[in-house]
Write a protein that holds these residues in place. Structure first.
Motif, PDB file in Angstrom:
ATOM      1  N   LYS A   1      60.822  49.533   7.584  1.00 41.36           N
ATOM      2  CA  LYS A   1      60.361  48.291   7.048  1.00 41.36           C
ATOM      3  C   LYS A   1      59.680  48.227   5.483  1.00 41.36           C
ATOM      4  O   LYS A   1      59.410  49.493   5.352  1.00 41.36           O
TER       5      LYS A   1
ATOM      6  N   PHE B   1      64.600  44.203  10.022  1.00 38.77           N
ATOM      7  CA  PHE B   1      63.565  42.878  10.720  1.00 38.77           C
ATOM      8  C   PHE B   1      64.191  42.438  11.924  1.00 38.77           C
ATOM      9  O   PHE B   1      65.284  42.072  12.398  1.00 38.77           O
TER      10      PHE B   1
ATOM     11  N   THR C   1      59.907  38.584  13.622  1.00 32.69           N
ATOM     12  CA  THR C   1      59.170  39.047  12.411  1.00 32.69           C
ATOM     13  C   THR C   1      58.887  37.904  11.655  1.00 32.69           C
ATOM     14  O   THR C   1      59.957  36.937  11.596  1.00 32.69           O
TER      15      THR C   1
END
Length: 509
Positions: A49, A397, A401
């Protein structure tokens, strides 16, 4: 085995210590269990991420995001730009990816809207306070039907009619400025509310100042409820048995008050429609029209109509306040704008600017865009929640999220961002509302043009361009408003009389 023997030995020799150790162990186990249960969505996967700041266990950066709401410099939001175009932040059990550039906003929000059009659950602000009625906070399943009927507002004939109403209501606003200049900020709200009120409900606004103040407070308290409660950051707590939800009474009182204000506006219009006496409007011809086949309940319909009014009113009011502040801080831009209008409408008050002048008033169009860039109305908006896993530029993702546009950083993505420079928008696309900004409301054009043409502004005390005090029904900052000349005063009175709105401006004194 050795540890077990040591604990047994302590237990035999010192019972008090045994109890203390047991409590510590239990608290430790409870902490570990809570940390695991409330683990942010972004930490439930080990895949890559974007980088971001380290936060506290369980709470993440909740303290920072709450502190920044009262920080005129938005230091914490600005600090996220150091991590690049995207920054990962954990807030309670939620993970937000802050988008720090126009490029990633376009790539993720615009081009991948099918995967990022959700909303994370907000049991307080969306559930209790809004009765699951405000589409701003709803997932696709909640706003699809609402959006379908709202599209009727975008027809060509409707937009033409809206333009005529804008010119009429802005003329009344000028007359109100003339009659009561010290209430300039209230005139902004009356104008914005009246236009959208007529679009939605069909009639010109005849509400009292108290009614308008109540509706403005509805917006203020609703916006203030977003993220204020810890429950919105830990939505799983909403699953607790009702008798354990000690927080509900306060928020239910706010939700009941909110709904009561809505109904005081909604019920008279609904009754007129049932009696066959209602004028043409979005509610009569679309929302409650049998041919439209809106599938929501009466309460759903009420929230659709009223959120249209409250959203259209408040953002326009705040943007006009920002324009006034910019005029005080950057008089050169104000003078340049006036010079442009004088070339088109005559410096001797020959006529008021109209919407048809837009092509000839490029600097005014640029001023509208710069007003929205210079001081974003909303520093943060509700997250765009991922509805299905996807990858982007090497990052993964997970569903759940949230992507959040970091408006402060995105709007500062230019040279000399703290300066108010309409010239930065003089690129041949001044009249294109979608070029360069996420949203531009051309309702601002007619009002900014006319206010620049007819009135002068002087600060009447210390002012700080970073502090706009929007969320109040009081004066946001001290300003003296004066009419430009007797010729401009005469022009306003003549136009207000011709359009039949002078009496309404006078009776609001």
């Amino acid at each position: 085995m050795a540890i077990h023997n040591n604990i047994a030995s302590i237990a035999r020799s010192d019972p008090v210590t045994t109890i203390a150790v047991s409590i510590v162990i239990l608290l430790g186990l409870l902490f570990v269990a809570l940390k695991e249960f409330f683990k942010p969505i972004g930490l439930r996967s080990t895949r890559s991420k974007p980088p971001g700041p380290r936060g506290l266990p369980i709470f993440g950066h909740l303290l920072e995001i709450r502190k920044q709401q009262n920080d005129p410099d938005s230091k914490w939001l600005r600090s996220l730009a150091q991590y690049g175009e995207m920054a990962t932040v954990h807030l309670g059990s939620k993970t937000w990816i802050f988008l720090n550039s126009q490029r990633v906003v376009s790539e993720i929000i615009a081009k991948r809207g099918g995967a990022t059009n959700g909303r994370s659950p907000m049991p307080i602000s969306s559930g209790i306070v809004s009765r699951h009625g405000r589409s701003l906070l709803l997932p696709p399943s909640g706003w699809t039907e609402r959006r379908r009927v709202m599209h009727h507002l975008l027809s060509g004939s409707a937009l033409k009619q809206y333009g005529e109403w804008q010119e009429l209501e802005s003329t009344q606003m000028l007359a109100e400025y003339l009659k009561q200049p010290h209430r300039w900020y209230r005139h902004h709200y009356r104008y914005a509310n009246s236009v959208v009120h007529r679009i939605a409900l069909g009639e010109r606004l005849v509400k009292s100042s108290k009614d308008l103040e109540d509706l403005q407070n509805v917006v203020t308290f609703f916006v203030g409820s977003i993220g204020r409660s810890t429950i919105d950051w830990f939505p799983d707590l909403d699953r607790l048995p009702r008798f354990m939800q000690f927080w509900r009474p306060y928020w239910e009182r706010l939700g009941n008050w909110n709904e009561g204000i809505y109904r005081s506006w909604w019920e008279p219009v609904k009754q007129q429609i049932e009696d066959g006496t209602a004028p043409a409007s979005f509610v009569r011809d679309v929302l409650l029209n049998k041919d439209t086949k809106y599938t929501g309940s009466d309460q759903d319909a009420m929230y659709v109509a009223m959120q249209l009014i409250e959203a259209g009113s408040d953002t326009t009011r705040e943007a006009l306040n920002i324009f006034i502040m910019a005029s005080l801080y950057y008089p050169r831009a104000f003078k340049k704008a006036r010079s442009e209008i004088d070339r088109v409408c005559g410096s001797n008050a020959k006529r008021l600017p109209v919407l048809a002048d837009m092509d000839d008033l490029s600097y005014i169009c640029a001023m509208v865009k710069e007003t929205l860039r210079w001081r974003p109305i909303f520093q943060l908006t509700p997250d765009h929640c991922v509805t299905s896993d996807f990858d982007f530029e090497g990052y993964h993702f997970s569903a759940g999220t949230g992507f959040v546009i970091n408006e402060v950083v995105v709007c500062n993505e230019c040279e000399d961002p703290e300066d108010f420079k309409p010239e930065r928008w003089l690129d041949g696309h001044e009249q294109d509302a979608a070029h360069g900004l996420l949203a531009v409301r051309w309702r601002l054009f007619i009002n900014i043009a006319r206010l620049v043409y007819c009135f002068d502004y002087t600060a009447m005390g210390p002012i700080d361009s970073r502090i706009l005090n929007h969320h109040s029904t009081d004066e946001p900052f001290p300003v003296k408003v004066t009419i430009r000349s007797t010729a401009h005063e005469k022009l306003i009175l003549e136009e207000a009389t011709r359009l039949g709105v002078l009496q309404f401006a006078e009776c609001r004194m």
